[in-house]
Write a protein that holds these residues in place. Structure first.
Motif: not given
Lengths: 130, 240
Positions: B24, B39, B42, B188
């Motif tokens: 991440v 971010k 995630y 990811t």
């Protein structure tokens, strides 16, 4: 609601960073709180186990159980309290102990055959202690 | 029994979480539109997906309980729902933080995605008092299973309804065949999703192991006819 920006521009790093950090800290905090609660629960279980081990060793009346007397090299008087050798003590009558399956050593292992007396239905039964 | 495999599972979870976090912050590029704030995606989205799937899993275990009468399935169902509710708290808080950063509001009542998740969460929040209100353990387990099945079937319906509804501000990710994400972001995300799923399984197993140990202690106490140690849970089912 029309004031809500649909195409929001990227926040500068110094401003966005605190939100991102906040979100990830919340996640870690949740984990820590959960693990702490579970640790407290496990401590309680451990404490109960200690109490039960003491209870099994001493019996309800405070007299040592046969298993406890076997496992510890106590004085001969302790055996005399429970009757003649081979005769189960009062506590042992309450909680039958199979001497064949009884392992030598730790007195807490004396509890295992007692579990078997609960019968197969105890495998999956829920308690009635609601 | 429940503790079997817990250690490797825990290690796998920690490794997956560490890998996910590393990806991440050091691999996945910043979103062109939202920048660094994306971010949170995630963390927030895997939490939401795992919690919703966990609710459904709880319903499946409840079906198994009603079919077999085996109390262990009831315990599985309870722990699955319990863990998903905890994950749900994480979803709501991280979602609110993201909303504040992205939209300038902690909550948007007109957004169907947010409100529908809140409804699901509140529905499952009633699971505890519902269970607690029933004294008899067998009835409690049966009724809780019926609740888990009904609520569990509501989750996918709710999800479909949200997909069909018109979004106000909440993005619709994975609405296209390629997921709408570049490969690095998708990779990811998948690692984070795997890590979160592993975390859920590990915590469920951990909770079941603790409940099993507690149940064994109570069995011992009954077998020894020892006095009770103190107040006991009236909500959580025992497993042995």
């Amino acid at each position: 609601m029309s004031l809500l920006p649909l195409g929001t521009p990227a926040l500068p790093l110094d401003e966005a960073g605190k939100y991102v950090a906040g979100a990830y800290i919340v996640f870690v905090l949740l984990l820590v709180i959960y693990v702490s609660i579970m640790a407290i629960k496990l401590q309680r279980i451990e404490k109960e186990l200690r109490e039960l081990a003491t209870f099994a060793e001493q019996g309800p009346s405070g007299t040592p159980e046969r298993g406890a007397a076997q496992s510890s090299p106590g004085p001969p008087e302790r055996g005399a309290e429970q009757g003649s050798p081979g005769t189960p003590g009062r506590g042992a009558e309450d909680v039958p102990v199979d001497s064949k399956t009884q392992p030598a050593g730790g007195s807490d292992r004396n509890l295992v055959p007692s579990e078997a007396t609960a019968g197969p239905s105890a495998e999956i039964r829920g308690s009635s202690d609601v | 029994m429940y503790g079997k495999g817990l250690k490797p599972l825990s290690i796998a979870t920690v490794v997956a979480l560490a890998a996910g976090l590393s990806l991440v912050f050091f691999y996945a590029p910043n979103d062109a539109d939202q920048g660094f704030i994306q971010k949170i995606f995630y963390l927030h989205v895997p939490l939401a997906m795992v919690s919703l799937v966990g609710f459904i899993v709880g319903g499946v275990f409840a079906i198994l309980h009603l079919r077999s009468g085996d109390r262990r399935w009831d315990a599985y169902s309870y722990v699955s729902i319990h863990m998903s509710v905890i994950f749900g708290v994480g979803v709501l808080i991280t979602g609110s933080i993201w909303a504040k950063a992205s939209w300038g509001h902690w909550w948007v009542w007109e957004e169907p995605t947010l409100v529908s998740y809140l409804i699901v969460f509140l529905l499952y929040a009633t699971y505890y008092p519902f269970r607690y209100a029933i004294e008899d353990r067998d009835r409690q387990a049966r009724y809780a299973s019926v609740f888990a099945i009904t609520a569990g079937s509501f989750v996918p319906l709710n999800f479909i309804a949200v997909r069909l509804s018109e979004s106000l501000v909440h993005p619709r990710v994975f609405a296209t065949t390629n997921g709408g994400l570049p490969a690095s972001m998708m990779f990811t995300f998948l690692v984070c999703l795997t890590a979160m799923a592993l975390l859920w399984v590990t915590l469920v197993k951990f909770e079941l192991t603790a409940k099993s140990a507690s149940g064994q202690v109570k069995r011992l106490r009954r077998a020894l006819d020892a006095p009770p140690a103190g107040p006991r849970s009236r909500i959580a089912p025992e497993v042995s």
